[in-house]
Motif scaffolding. Structure first.
Motif, PDB file in Angstrom:
ATOM      1  N   LEU A 263       1.022  -1.108  -0.190  1.00 40.05           N
ATOM      2  CA  LEU A 263       0.021   0.059  -0.039  1.00 40.05           C
ATOM      3  C   LEU A 263       0.896   1.254   0.137  1.00 40.05           C
ATOM      4  O   LEU A 263       0.444   2.325  -0.664  1.00 40.05           O
ATOM      5  CB  LEU A 263      -0.920   0.046   1.276  1.00 40.05           C
ATOM      6  CG  LEU A 263      -2.246  -0.959   1.005  1.00 40.05           C
ATOM      7  CD1 LEU A 263      -2.687  -1.035   2.587  1.00 40.05           C
ATOM      8  CD2 LEU A 263      -3.305  -0.544   0.115  1.00 40.05           C
ATOM      9  N   ASP A 264       2.022   1.312   0.757  1.00 37.72           N
ATOM     10  CA  ASP A 264       3.088   2.298   0.749  1.00 37.72           C
ATOM     11  C   ASP A 264       3.382   2.478  -0.759  1.00 37.72           C
ATOM     12  O   ASP A 264       3.372   3.774  -1.164  1.00 37.72           O
ATOM     13  CB  ASP A 264       4.258   1.950   1.645  1.00 37.72           C
ATOM     14  CG  ASP A 264       5.013   3.032   1.886  1.00 37.72           C
ATOM     15  OD1 ASP A 264       5.902   3.207   0.915  1.00 37.72           O
ATOM     16  OD2 ASP A 264       5.009   3.761   2.858  1.00 37.72           O
TER      17      ASP A 264
ATOM     18  N   GLN B  26       2.132   1.946  -3.371  1.00 35.80           N
ATOM     19  CA  GLN B  26       1.096   2.331  -4.385  1.00 35.80           C
ATOM     20  C   GLN B  26       0.542   3.775  -4.138  1.00 35.80           C
ATOM     21  O   GLN B  26       0.001   4.692  -4.926  1.00 35.80           O
ATOM     22  CB  GLN B  26      -0.308   1.228  -4.039  1.00 35.80           C
ATOM     23  CG  GLN B  26      -1.271   1.245  -5.312  1.00 35.80           C
ATOM     24  CD  GLN B  26      -2.356   0.279  -4.832  1.00 35.80           C
ATOM     25  OE1 GLN B  26      -2.139  -0.592  -4.157  1.00 35.80           O
ATOM     26  NE2 GLN B  26      -3.186   0.304  -5.691  1.00 35.80           N
ATOM     27  N   HIS B  27       0.503   4.255  -2.806  1.00 31.13           N
ATOM     28  CA  HIS B  27      -0.244   5.549  -2.415  1.00 31.13           C
ATOM     29  C   HIS B  27       0.433   6.575  -1.730  1.00 31.13           C
ATOM     30  O   HIS B  27       0.140   7.703  -1.561  1.00 31.13           O
ATOM     31  CB  HIS B  27      -1.303   5.224  -1.361  1.00 31.13           C
ATOM     32  CG  HIS B  27      -2.369   4.449  -2.180  1.00 31.13           C
ATOM     33  ND1 HIS B  27      -3.165   4.878  -3.200  1.00 31.13           N
ATOM     34  CD2 HIS B  27      -2.781   3.046  -1.650  1.00 31.13           C
ATOM     35  CE1 HIS B  27      -4.000   3.653  -3.489  1.00 31.13           C
ATOM     36  NE2 HIS B  27      -3.698   2.645  -2.622  1.00 31.13           N
ATOM     37  N   VAL B  28       1.959   6.150  -1.181  1.00 31.57           N
ATOM     38  CA  VAL B  28       2.308   7.072  -0.368  1.00 31.57           C
ATOM     39  C   VAL B  28       3.611   7.837  -0.837  1.00 31.57           C
ATOM     40  O   VAL B  28       4.562   7.088  -1.382  1.00 31.57           O
ATOM     41  CB  VAL B  28       2.588   6.627   1.077  1.00 31.57           C
ATOM     42  CG1 VAL B  28       3.215   7.469   2.028  1.00 31.57           C
ATOM     43  CG2 VAL B  28       1.658   5.679   1.534  1.00 31.57           C
ATOM     44  N   TRP B  29       3.652   9.162  -0.951  1.00 25.96           N
ATOM     45  CA  TRP B  29       4.871   9.649  -1.427  1.00 25.96           C
ATOM     46  C   TRP B  29       6.013   9.592  -0.089  1.00 25.96           C
ATOM     47  O   TRP B  29       5.502   9.838   0.886  1.00 25.96           O
ATOM     48  CB  TRP B  29       4.504  11.232  -1.535  1.00 25.96           C
ATOM     49  CG  TRP B  29       4.009  11.700  -2.687  1.00 25.96           C
ATOM     50  CD1 TRP B  29       2.522  12.131  -2.842  1.00 25.96           C
ATOM     51  CD2 TRP B  29       4.415  11.600  -4.145  1.00 25.96           C
ATOM     52  NE1 TRP B  29       2.409  12.328  -4.284  1.00 25.96           N
ATOM     53  CE2 TRP B  29       3.438  12.019  -5.020  1.00 25.96           C
ATOM     54  CE3 TRP B  29       5.531  11.129  -4.745  1.00 25.96           C
ATOM     55  CZ2 TRP B  29       3.679  12.099  -6.307  1.00 25.96           C
ATOM     56  CZ3 TRP B  29       5.774  11.353  -6.042  1.00 25.96           C
ATOM     57  CH2 TRP B  29       4.706  11.883  -7.203  1.00 25.96           C
TER      58      TRP B  29
ATOM     59  N   MET C 197       6.893   8.376  -7.995  1.00 26.87           N
ATOM     60  CA  MET C 197       5.512   7.480  -7.568  1.00 26.87           C
ATOM     61  C   MET C 197       5.286   6.468  -8.840  1.00 26.87           C
ATOM     62  O   MET C 197       5.132   7.175  -9.735  1.00 26.87           O
ATOM     63  CB  MET C 197       4.332   8.463  -7.247  1.00 26.87           C
ATOM     64  CG  MET C 197       3.076   7.825  -6.877  1.00 26.87           C
ATOM     65  SD  MET C 197       3.090   6.682  -5.466  1.00 26.87           S
ATOM     66  CE  MET C 197       3.397   8.086  -4.261  1.00 26.87           C
ATOM     67  N   PRO C 198       5.237   5.430  -8.484  1.00 29.75           N
ATOM     68  CA  PRO C 198       5.220   4.745  -7.219  1.00 29.75           C
ATOM     69  C   PRO C 198       6.722   4.571  -6.641  1.00 29.75           C
ATOM     70  O   PRO C 198       7.716   4.820  -7.639  1.00 29.75           O
ATOM     71  CB  PRO C 198       4.939   3.113  -7.430  1.00 29.75           C
ATOM     72  CG  PRO C 198       4.969   3.043  -8.838  1.00 29.75           C
ATOM     73  CD  PRO C 198       4.882   4.151  -9.554  1.00 29.75           C
TER      74      PRO C 198
END
Ligand SMILES: *Cc1c(COP(=O)(O)O)cnc(C)c1O
Length: 434
Positions: free
Chosen positions: A13-14, A16-19, A25-26
């Motif tokens: 999840l990190d 996939q979604h977290v800068w 990104m990713p």
């Protein structure tokens, strides 16, 4: 309680979604998943390179000077949480902010009397720049709106700070024509103990004199240039800046966000030079690494100038200004620092770093080893292979975050001698493999 997630799920999840800082990104490289931290140790959610715990060599980017999960700071946070974690600062005030401001005035160079509490270092630099420009505007000199700095600096990632970061870094090339154009002196000659270079001194004086009409302020990091290259210079240059600024009617800003609270062996790096700035920025170690908070301090002359102008207010006011939780922890962190012989701890770590990093000078590809206060730097003659260097350090049980050609450490002040030695061994391993 939410459904528990496995380390694998969290990392997916990190990605996939977290800068992450300075990341695409990713994300390219998987970060390490930290489950908790206490003292100088980061506990990983699952072992990496056979290590379940890492000794922290970074103090979470200069901030966690007392280490993690400290009972005194935990108590301060808990106590304040039960009263209030936040109220707006417009029209309201509270004890944590007042106490912190008073304490910062008490411990900082004498002429600094007024405190603006900001939410991050970069914002405190924005506020410092705004103070300086607004000061000259109020005094009827609106042309004085440019800044002068020396190359090799770092002042943060928002717009004005970016414009005074080292112009040879990627950001300036990327944002040419968009960033405010500032005036750059050459990088200060290296060496904390080196006698000030006369030609360089003359260069600083000449540049300040030549641009005085359009200069609002000179802004520099005193003694240590941090994220711009981890280099040290003579405090003598700060005295030269003070003199030249006074002579030509230019304000002087010291960005002590990295150097403040003892890191260089003085409580503030300006003390090495015995000079005071007109405006000073603090951040990073201000809350002992617990919460985001920064401060911009200024003299009464600057505050009066602003408050007598056509717009007789400082036109800045973040939503979370003076956050009580952060202010309470900051005050506790400063108390904790001052209640011990922090200078002796920094000296002890300095001796450990000098001793432990000396062997790095003989490693192929190492250009220089330098230590000042609780800061140790190994500079390579090539760009560090981040992945390989990080892996080598983790294998030694240590967390390091090298960048560019630099493998460096600034451990928490509570780091014991054995752990300092371990950090040094990891820096050497990273230098060998990176
Ligand atoms: C880290 C740093 C900043 C920026 O602070 P943030 O809290 O990251 O915005 C500014 N100046 C110096 C010298 C710093 O080291």
């Amino acid at each position: 309680m939410p459904e528990p997630l496995t380390p694998g799920e969290l990392l997916a999840l990190d990605r996939q979604h977290v800068w992450h800082p300075y990341g695409p990104m990713p994300g390219r490289a998987a970060p390490l998943l930290v489950e908790s931290a206490s003292g100088v140790r980061l506990r990983l959610a699952e072992p990496v390179e056979g290590q379940g715990e890492l000794v922290d060599g970074m103090s979470s980017w200069w901030s966690a000077v007392h280490g993690y999960n400290h009972p005194v700071l935990n108590d301060a946070a808990r106590g304040q949480l039960e009263r209030m974690s936040h109220v707006m600062f417009g029209g309201l005030t509270h004890e944590p902010a007042v106490r912190l401001a008073k304490r910062l005035v008490d411990i900082s160079p004498e002429p600094l009397q007024h405190v603006f509490l900001a939410d991050s270092g970069s914002v405190s630099v924005e506020v410092a720049v705004k103070m300086c420009l607004q000061y000259w505007r109020s005094l009827g000199k609106p042309r004085k709106q440019r800044l002068l700095t020396w190359r090799g600096g770092y002042h943060g990632d928002t717009w004005q700070p970016m414009s005074v970061c080292d112009p040879d870094g990627g950001m300036h090339e990327l944002w040419q024509g968009v960033l405010p154009r500032q005036i750059f002196a050459d990088t200060p000659p290296a060496g904390f103990d080196a006698a000030p270079d006369e030609a360089y001194t003359a260069h600083l004086r000449e540049l300040i004199g030549r641009h005085a009409e359009e200069l609002a302020a000179v802004i520099v990091e005193p003694v240590v240039q941090g994220a711009g290259g981890m280099s040290f210079h003579s405090p003598g240059y700060l005295r030269v800046l003070r003199e030249a600024c006074d002579e030509h009617g230019v304000l002087l800003v010291f960005d002590e966000i990295a150097t403040g609270f003892g890191r260089t062996g003085a409580l503030f790096a300006a003390e090495h030079a015995g000079v005071a700035p007109d405006v000073m920025c603090l951040g990073k170690a201000l809350t002992g690494g617990y919460l985001t908070l920064a401060a911009t301090l200024c003299t009464t002359a600057v505050a009066d100038g602003i408050s007598r102008g056509a717009l007789p207010v400082l036109a800045h006011g973040p939503t979370f200004m003076g956050n009580p939780l952060a202010a309470a922890v900051a005050d506790a962190s400063i108390s904790l620092l001052l209640s011990q012989d922090w200078g002796q701890e920094v000296k002890r770590i300095e001796a450990g770093l000098r001793n432990g990093l000396a062997p790095a000078a003989d490693i192929t590809g190492v250009r220089e080893v330098r230590v000042l206060g609780a800061i140790g730097v190994v500079q390579l003659d090539h760009e560090v292979d981040m992945a390989a260097a990080t892996r080598a350090a983790v294998r030694e049980g240590v967390w390091l975050r090298p960048f560019r050609d630099l493998i460096y450490t600034m451990p928490p002040y509570i780091t014991g001698d054995d752990d300092v030695a371990r950090i040094c061994a990891a820096v050497c391993a990273a230098a060998r493999e990176g």
